[in-house]
Motif scaffolding. Structure first.
Motif, PDB file in Angstrom:
ATOM      1  N   UNK A 223    -106.609  19.478  13.137  1.00 15.97           N
ATOM      2  CA  UNK A 223    -106.948  20.418  13.934  1.00 15.97           C
ATOM      3  C   UNK A 223    -108.447  20.287  14.193  1.00 15.97           C
TER       4      UNK A 223
ATOM      5  N   UNK B 246    -110.364  19.535  16.801  1.00 16.87           N
ATOM      6  CA  UNK B 246    -110.128  19.396  18.035  1.00 16.87           C
ATOM      7  C   UNK B 246    -111.111  20.080  19.092  1.00 16.87           C
TER       8      UNK B 246
ATOM      9  N   UNK C 229    -111.129  22.428  21.144  1.00 17.73           N
ATOM     10  CA  UNK C 229    -111.096  23.697  21.418  1.00 17.73           C
ATOM     11  C   UNK C 229    -111.578  24.578  20.131  1.00 17.73           C
ATOM     12  N   UNK C 230    -111.008  24.118  18.994  1.00 20.77           N
ATOM     13  CA  UNK C 230    -111.479  24.479  17.646  1.00 20.77           C
ATOM     14  C   UNK C 230    -113.143  24.569  17.595  1.00 20.77           C
TER      15      UNK C 230
ATOM     16  N   UNK D 211    -114.808  27.052  19.826  1.00 20.00           N
ATOM     17  CA  UNK D 211    -114.687  28.526  19.334  1.00 20.00           C
ATOM     18  C   UNK D 211    -115.729  28.400  18.152  1.00 20.00           C
TER      19      UNK D 211
ATOM     20  N   UNK E  60    -115.612  27.875  25.867  1.00 17.53           N
ATOM     21  CA  UNK E  60    -114.206  28.033  26.282  1.00 17.53           C
ATOM     22  C   UNK E  60    -114.051  29.442  27.151  1.00 17.53           C
TER      23      UNK E  60
ATOM     24  N   UNK F 111    -107.678  15.358  24.848  1.00 13.12           N
ATOM     25  CA  UNK F 111    -107.056  16.574  25.150  1.00 13.12           C
ATOM     26  C   UNK F 111    -107.220  17.462  23.844  1.00 13.12           C
ATOM     27  N   UNK F 112    -106.974  18.826  24.028  1.00 12.62           N
ATOM     28  CA  UNK F 112    -107.155  19.537  25.094  1.00 12.62           C
ATOM     29  C   UNK F 112    -108.562  19.726  25.930  1.00 12.62           C
TER      30      UNK F 112
ATOM     31  N   UNK G 249    -109.320  24.466  30.252  1.00 10.89           N
ATOM     32  CA  UNK G 249    -108.551  25.780  29.962  1.00 10.89           C
ATOM     33  C   UNK G 249    -109.447  26.872  30.441  1.00 10.89           C
TER      34      UNK G 249
ATOM     35  N   UNK H  98    -102.115  19.848  21.298  1.00 11.17           N
ATOM     36  CA  UNK H  98    -102.438  20.855  20.790  1.00 11.17           C
ATOM     37  C   UNK H  98    -102.942  22.365  21.750  1.00 11.17           C
TER      38      UNK H  98
ATOM     39  N   UNK I 158    -102.411  25.118  19.296  1.00 13.99           N
ATOM     40  CA  UNK I 158    -103.435  25.485  18.426  1.00 13.99           C
ATOM     41  C   UNK I 158    -104.540  26.426  19.228  1.00 13.99           C
ATOM     42  N   UNK I 159    -104.539  26.233  20.414  1.00 18.66           N
ATOM     43  CA  UNK I 159    -105.410  26.937  21.320  1.00 18.66           C
ATOM     44  C   UNK I 159    -104.982  28.310  21.301  1.00 18.66           C
TER      45      UNK I 159
ATOM     46  N   UNK J 149    -102.907  30.036  18.974  1.00 15.55           N
ATOM     47  CA  UNK J 149    -102.798  30.611  17.959  1.00 15.55           C
ATOM     48  C   UNK J 149    -103.736  31.634  17.350  1.00 15.55           C
TER      49      UNK J 149
END
Lengths: 417, 410
Positions: free
Chosen positions: A186, A188, A190-191, A194, A227, A251-252, A257, B19, B22-23, B25
């Motif tokens: 995980x 990735x 996006x995380x 954040x 994001x 991705x992502x 997004x 994924x 996940x974005x 969640x």
């Protein structure tokens, strides 16, 4: 439930068309079957990156004449294409998205492998170049985050070296990012985006990069910032004393997004209705061959009725087309699909060759109205990747077709065409 | 030819590893112990099928809000995979706390006769300390208050005898919260349906079982589900509800998690807002609103309403109310997820998840919030101080019932 217009799809073309219609006073409903290709965006839009003869066009509008007559751009026509291309930056700005670039000419962008590629308009993350020169001093610093495997920094660095730049590679290690590695699958984009949202975390990241910078005038970072909004990009650019370029990750896509979210918010705040995670499964026609209603998996027997319908379901990738063993079908309305009859001609065994299947789409008339059994369906238009006559992957034209066909479909419903 | 054929009913093979789940969640954003929907769902499933050793008890942090499923471009039933895995491989035995939290109907029956005392104890500092230390129910959490008199008693006494006089009938699945905590929701339901000429029948229903599913009480959940499905078949009527979570459980969790087929009755199980909207579309009913009704409200779409895809019906009905100033809040989870936010180990995450929603409600400053979910109600009321009402209660207050009754005389 009754609306003026029902759009099947929730990606770029559906949202652009939905916003334009809703803002002009139509009540619009979007049926979106899960998230869409915007989540896979490079951070830039292509209009026409490659002509059928393999060359890269400079002036975009005139180059359209080299495309076959059935191509969506030929249906829009050069005068209107010029007008629409000129409107695009303003349209996105009104939805809170700043795009830059020359609307009538190709520029260049850096790809995830460090090469350059034609691009039309770009989000704030992406730098557009007029020539292939990325750094004037010839010295480039590539910075990545420790443990982040979706950005192949050594690969990017070696690409820059091959292009003749002196390229150095550095890794930033931060506690907030390291904690994501508890769960390596995980970690990735996006995380990370954040985790980097907090002001003090971003501040420390910026000072880490500053500390690693020597005599380079160019810094390359992965697209993992901002994001929700683009303020982290501005902070990084203003506080790192070099040209900063953000390169796409696996991705992502963070910029994609963010852009999709902004478009969706613009659609909702204009008063539109969005059905997330629902799939149109069945359609009803009236006696004259017009679409009367669409039924979805969530709404069951409740019909979605409208005067006009738009199919923006994204082609094969978006499940707007379905490939059976010996046929390609449009599953919702059973529309005519443009594809070679013989399966052998659907694809080239050479993966990197031009693939025919990436261009499959629904047959439409000159005003993007769908054709079913050889007859035009009067109140059903097909836009974006679902529309046949183009090969967006091959041409680098996916976003351009999505936006141009969305504008045209909206305007023809509004009666201004 | 194997494409498009589900090799396993959970369809985990259709995950393309993008994924996107996940974005969306809300848990992974605040709780690093949760492996995330992709890892906990389709990725982990591959390993678990090989060897149950790969089952991770941290799957319990999944709130089952289903936002991952709503976002998935490939239609993978991620939350269903996670909860099926908990059922198939989980080894944790539910303790007293889980039994208390999930035993919504049993606890209600026990607490009802002593409602004032139970409410006072559960609301007192001493009571909260004991529940925190002994049971692990967070002391900062406010318990919903038990009503002294339930909905069923009122219905039997006041309304049951006249229901046969209506030309059409529905079966009302009221759920535990209407019976034990919020009888006003059930009363509003009966009044509104009667006014449009629809009679209401009650069944011998049991708790839908959602809290049992969350708390790994699988045999109890299945028992309740089998009983309820039998009741629905016996009734042979549209099963109409007022709670979004009960609705989703009856329609989707029964087949997808508990593996109980319900396709013969599934389409007939609807929340009242969809039921009324469909009747309006068919021209079967008319609604007449009070000219003097005025309110400024904010609508929070519960996660399960979002998954059902039915918030358009509530929105449509609310938009029909002439004196209503309506804001639809950003789609976001309130954090409670039924019994999840009651647990001590989840409390801080539940509040962090709900924070953006709480902030938005405060900024909107409505007279009250509208939502179809009773646990969203508890969470929002406790965390913001704003009152939350079920949309059917708002409709009941905004309708001119006499004129509506007249307009629907047949």
């Amino acid at each position: 439930m009754r609306y003026d217009v029902v759009i099947i799809g929730g990606g770029l073309s559906a949202l652009v068309c939905g916003i334009r219609l809703q803002r002009s006073g139509k009540s619009v409903l979007l049926v979106s079957s899960g998230q869409n290709a915007m989540h896979f965006s490079s951070g830039s839009f292509g209009f026409l990156g490659r002509l059928p003869d393999g060359s890269v066009p400079d002036g975009l509008i005139d180059a359209v004449q080299a495309l076959p007559e059935s191509h969506p751009y030929r249906k829009v026509g050069t005068d209107r294409l010029r007008e629409y291309a000129g409107q695009t930056i303003g349209f996105f700005e009104s939805a809170g998205i700043l795009l830059h670039g020359d609307p009538l000419h190709n520029s260049l962008r850096l790809t995830a492998s460090g090469a350059t590629k034609p691009a039309w308009l770009a989000m704030e993350d992406v730098t557009l170049f007029l020539s292939g020169e990325v750094s004037s001093s010839g010295k480039v610093l590539v910075v990545t985050l420790k443990g982040f495997t979706d950005f192949n920094a050594p690969f990017v660095a070696s690409a820059f070296s091959r292009m003749g730049y002196t390229c150095r590679l550095e890794e930033v290690e931060m506690e907030e990012i390291a904690s994501l590695r508890k769960n390596p699958t995980e970690m990735r984009s996006v995380n990370i985006a954040r985790a980097l949202e907090g002001q003090h975390v971003l501040d420390r990241f910026i000072s880490c990069v500053r500390g690693k910078l020597k005599d380079e005038d160019t810094v390359v970072l992965p697209q993992v910032f901002g994001l929700k909004d683009t303020s982290p990009l501005a902070a990084i650019r203003s506080r790192i004393p070099a040209h900063v370029h953000f390169i796409g990750t696996m991705i992502p896509s963070v910029p994609g997004i963010r852009t999709q979210m902004s478009l969706k918010s613009a659609f909702l705040s204009a008063g539109g209705t969005f059905l997330p995670g629902d799939t149109a499964v069945r359609a009803g026609f009236d006696g004259s061959g017009s679409v009367a209603a669409v039924f979805t998996s969530n709404l069951g027997k409740t019909p979605l009725e409208a005067g006009e319908f738009i199919l923006a379901s994204g082609g094969l990738w978006g499940k707007g087309l379905d490939a059976k063993y010996d046929a390609v079908i449009e599953p919702l309305f059973s529309l005519d699909v443009d594809y070679p009859g013989e399966r052998k001609q659907w694809y080239d065994p050479d993966f990197f060759a031009r693939q025919s299947f990436t261009g499959f789409g629904v047959v439409t008339d000159d005003a993007f109205r769908a054709v079913k059994g050889g007859k035009t369906v009067p109140n059903l238009r097909v836009i974006g990747a679902e529309c046949g006559g183009a090969n967006p992957l091959e041409e680098g034209s996916g976003a351009g077709i999505a936006i141009m066909s969305a504008f045209m479909a909206a305007d023809s419903i509004l009666g201004s065409i | 030819m194997i494409h498009n054929e589900h090799i396993r009913s959970s369809n985990f093979e259709e995950c393309i590893k993008c994924t996107i789940c996940t974005e969306f969640c809300p848990v992974i954003e605040v709780n690093p112990l949760f492996p995330g929907p992709k890892q906990a769902g389709p990725d982990g499933e591959r390993f678990r099928l090989k060897n149950s050793f790969f089952f991770d008890e941290n799957l319990k942090y999944c709130m089952n809000c289903k936002r991952c499923e709503t976002a998935c471009p490939s239609g993978v039933k991620i939350a269903d995979i996670i909860h099926s895995a908990r059922m198939d491989y989980g080894t944790v035995i539910p303790h007293l706390r889980e039994r208390i939290l999930a035993g919504t109907d049993v606890m209600g029956t026990l607490a009802r006769p002593f409602a004032p005392i139970v409410n006072a104890v559960a609301g007192s500092k001493a009571g909260k300390t004991v529940m925190d230390k002994v049971l692990g129910i967070d002391h900062r959490r406010s318990f919903p208050k038990y009503a002294g008199h339930g909905f069923i008693g009122w219905f039997k006494k006041e309304k049951a005898s006249i229901q046969d006089s209506f030309p059409s009938q529905v079966a009302f699945f009221h759920g535990c919260s209407v019976e034990y905590q919020h009888p006003e929701v059930g009363k509003a339901f009966v009044e509104v349906l009667n006014a449009v000429g629809v009679g209401v029948r009650l069944m011998d229903e049991k708790c839908c079982g959602v809290a049992m599913i969350s708390n790994a009480m699988w045999p109890q959940a299945r028992r309740n589900a089998i009983h309820n499905l039998k009741e629905f078949r016996k009734a042979g009527l549209p099963v109409v509800t007022t709670s979004s979570t009960c609705t989703l459980t009856l329609r989707d969790e029964y087949p997808n998690i508990l593996a109980l087929r319900n396709d013969d009755v599934r389409e007939d199980i609807v929340i009242v807002e969809k039921f009324l909207s469909d009747m309006l579309d068919e021209g079967d009913i008319k609604l007449v609103f009070r000219p003097d009704y005025k309110a400024k409200v904010a609508y929070h779409v519960p996660c399960h309403m979002e998954k059902l895809g039915w918030s358009i019906f509530t929105r449509r009905l609310l938009e029909m109310v002439p004196g209503l100033e309506l804001t639809v809040l950003d789609p976001g989870c309130c954090g409670i997820a039924g019994t999840y936010g009651f647990k001590k180990e989840n409390y801080q995450y539940a509040q962090a998840i709900g924070q953006p929603l709480f902030d938005e409600i405060r900024a909107e400053d409505p007279e009250y919030v509208v939502s179809e979910c009773e646990t969203c109600k508890w969470q929002i009321e406790m965390s913001t101080g704003y009152k939350v009402v079920n949309p059917i209660v708002l409709l009941y207050e905004a309708l001119d019932l006499d004129k509506t009754r007249e307009a629907n005389m047949r």
